[in-house]
Design an enzyme around this catalytic site. Structure first.
Site, PDB file in Angstrom:
ATOM      1  N   GLU A  63       0.796  -1.238   0.000  1.00  0.00           N
ATOM      2  CA  GLU A  63       0.000   0.000   0.000  1.00  0.00           C
ATOM      3  C   GLU A  63       0.823   1.281   0.000  1.00  0.00           C
ATOM      4  O   GLU A  63       0.625   2.135  -0.857  1.00  0.00           O
ATOM      5  CB  GLU A  63      -0.958   0.031   1.201  1.00  0.00           C
ATOM      6  CG  GLU A  63      -1.729   1.352   1.236  1.00  0.00           C
ATOM      7  CD  GLU A  63      -2.889   1.374   2.210  1.00  0.00           C
ATOM      8  OE1 GLU A  63      -2.979   0.503   3.070  1.00  0.00           O
ATOM      9  OE2 GLU A  63      -3.710   2.301   2.068  1.00  0.00           O
ATOM     10  N   ASP A 102      -0.866  -5.105   3.047  1.00  0.00           N
ATOM     11  CA  ASP A 102      -1.375  -3.912   3.725  1.00  0.00           C
ATOM     12  C   ASP A 102      -0.740  -3.883   5.110  1.00  0.00           C
ATOM     13  O   ASP A 102      -1.074  -4.702   5.974  1.00  0.00           O
ATOM     14  CB  ASP A 102      -2.904  -3.943   3.834  1.00  0.00           C
ATOM     15  CG  ASP A 102      -3.429  -2.575   4.267  1.00  0.00           C
ATOM     16  OD1 ASP A 102      -2.628  -1.797   4.826  1.00  0.00           O
ATOM     17  OD2 ASP A 102      -4.617  -2.302   4.059  1.00  0.00           O
ATOM     18  N   ILE A 141      -0.984  -1.771   7.571  1.00  0.00           N
ATOM     19  CA  ILE A 141      -2.055  -1.599   8.578  1.00  0.00           C
ATOM     20  C   ILE A 141      -3.357  -1.457   7.801  1.00  0.00           C
ATOM     21  O   ILE A 141      -3.533  -0.506   7.031  1.00  0.00           O
ATOM     22  CB  ILE A 141      -1.897  -0.332   9.453  1.00  0.00           C
ATOM     23  CG1 ILE A 141      -0.588  -0.367  10.256  1.00  0.00           C
ATOM     24  CG2 ILE A 141      -3.088  -0.214  10.411  1.00  0.00           C
ATOM     25  CD1 ILE A 141      -0.429   0.807  11.239  1.00  0.00           C
ATOM     26  N   ASP A 142      -4.255  -2.405   7.969  1.00  0.00           N
ATOM     27  CA  ASP A 142      -5.602  -2.227   7.431  1.00  0.00           C
ATOM     28  C   ASP A 142      -6.470  -1.755   8.594  1.00  0.00           C
ATOM     29  O   ASP A 142      -6.494  -2.401   9.653  1.00  0.00           O
ATOM     30  CB  ASP A 142      -6.145  -3.534   6.846  1.00  0.00           C
ATOM     31  CG  ASP A 142      -7.522  -3.311   6.242  1.00  0.00           C
ATOM     32  OD1 ASP A 142      -7.670  -2.386   5.435  1.00  0.00           O
ATOM     33  OD2 ASP A 142      -8.450  -4.048   6.616  1.00  0.00           O
ATOM     34  N   THR A 154      -6.401   1.931   9.198  1.00  0.00           N
ATOM     35  CA  THR A 154      -5.549   3.026   9.704  1.00  0.00           C
ATOM     36  C   THR A 154      -6.360   4.065  10.476  1.00  0.00           C
ATOM     37  O   THR A 154      -5.892   4.593  11.489  1.00  0.00           O
ATOM     38  CB  THR A 154      -4.767   3.675   8.540  1.00  0.00           C
ATOM     39  OG1 THR A 154      -3.934   2.674   7.971  1.00  0.00           O
ATOM     40  CG2 THR A 154      -3.896   4.829   9.014  1.00  0.00           C
ATOM     41  N   ASP A 174      -6.203  -4.797   0.399  1.00  0.00           N
ATOM     42  CA  ASP A 174      -7.256  -4.930   1.419  1.00  0.00           C
ATOM     43  C   ASP A 174      -7.998  -6.261   1.278  1.00  0.00           C
ATOM     44  O   ASP A 174      -8.496  -6.794   2.268  1.00  0.00           O
ATOM     45  CB  ASP A 174      -8.318  -3.822   1.275  1.00  0.00           C
ATOM     46  CG  ASP A 174      -7.775  -2.423   1.498  1.00  0.00           C
ATOM     47  OD1 ASP A 174      -7.021  -2.229   2.454  1.00  0.00           O
ATOM     48  OD2 ASP A 174      -8.121  -1.520   0.695  1.00  0.00           O
TER      49      ASP A 174
END
Ligand code: IPD
Ligand code: CA
Length: 275
Positions: A69, A89, A91-92, A94, A224
């Site tokens: 990402e 990802d 951090i999915d 955020t 995602d």
């Protein structure tokens, strides 16, 4: 059957290491920058998590491709080949992370010949690690998981997300879908703020269906949805485009559900709403 256990091991190690970084920062106040608009945020921890994961993958598999990402450009195009490709990802969720809310995870998928073969979603806050290998079932903390058997809208809990679309047209479209579900007496609607964890909730049978997205610019991105899509399929669920067509990782639209009957019931509501 191909042996993807080495990829799974690497993905789990990366996710757990990155999870430690996320957990350490989770309760603290965060500074953030914005990307496509004021809702679309990035923090130092997103970048640190990505750096850690990328360095582990690059040193273990120097010839593999990576789509991640925070280092991907925002043109909605993905240069995917038949090479082994990692979709990351760091951090999915955020927005949740910025507000110290629970639904935050690392999502890592491996594609071979453009097909997802390994998916890992790790939530360091909820302490749940989901994984799936193609053809080998889906697991949460190493326990086999299955979707629910729900068919009936009146008994279904369905999730969606508003994502980052703040255009008048996008807002009307999203509200129209919610209105039709409510008018058709859906039992519950929820938004958790993490696409990957919501897909895992469908795989666990906690949530019965989830939909999101309009197009490649306004909707969930491949990083995602790739890991979650395999986890849902391996848990016995179904994955489609929100139009009911074949699912694509690249076009910003995802629909997952426990059964084909519930799929029909939800899709017929959300596709009625062309406001
Ligand atoms: C987002 C989250 C959000 C969803 C967006 C995603 P991010 O990912 O999953 O819930 O609505 O479509 O892009 O920006 O937190 O990695
Ligand atoms: Ca992210």
């Amino acid at each position: 059957m191909s042996d993807y256990s080495h990829y799974l091991h690497t993905a789990l190690t990366c996710a757990h290491q990155a999870g430690l970084l996320i957990k350490e920062q989770h309760a603290k106040a965060k500074k953030f920058d914005t990307k496509s608009n004021n809702s679309d945020c990035v923090t130092e921890t997103d970048k640190a998590s990505e750096e850690l994961i990328l360095s582990m993958i690059k040193s273990t598999y120097p010839t593999h491709s990576i789509i991640s990402e925070e280092s991907h450009c925002t043109d909605g195009k993905y240069d995917v080949t038949d090479n082994v490709t990692w979709l990351i990802d760091p951090i999915d969720g955020t927005n949740n992370f910025v507000h110290s809310l629970y639904h935050v995870c690392v999502s890592i998928a491996v594609m071979v010949n453009k097909e997802v073969v390994v998916g890992v979603v790790h939530s360091p806050i909820l302490q749940e690690t989901f994984h799936a290998v193609k053809g080998q079932g889906a697991y949460c903390n190493n326990q086999r998981i299955h979707v629910s058997n729900q068919k009936d809208l009146a008994k279904a809990l369905v999730c969606t997300e508003f994502g980052y679309d703040r255009t008048d047209e996008g807002i009307e479209l999203m509200l129209g879908k919610l209105r039709n579900l409510l008018k058709n007496k859906i039992q519950s609607i929820r938004m958790f703020g993490s696409c990957a964890l919501t897909m895992c909730a469908v795989a666990m049978g906690r949530v019965d269906a989830y939909y999101e997205g309009k197009d490649e610019f306004q909707g969930p991105k491949p990083w995602d949805v790739t890991a979650g899509s395999l986890i849902v399929k391996e848990a016995g669920g179904v994955v489609y485009d929100t139009t009911g067509d074949k699912f694509s990782y690249w076009n910003g639209r995802v629909f997952v559900a426990c059964t084909d009957e519930l799929t029909h019931n939800v899709l017929s509501c959300i596709n009625k709403s062309k406001l």
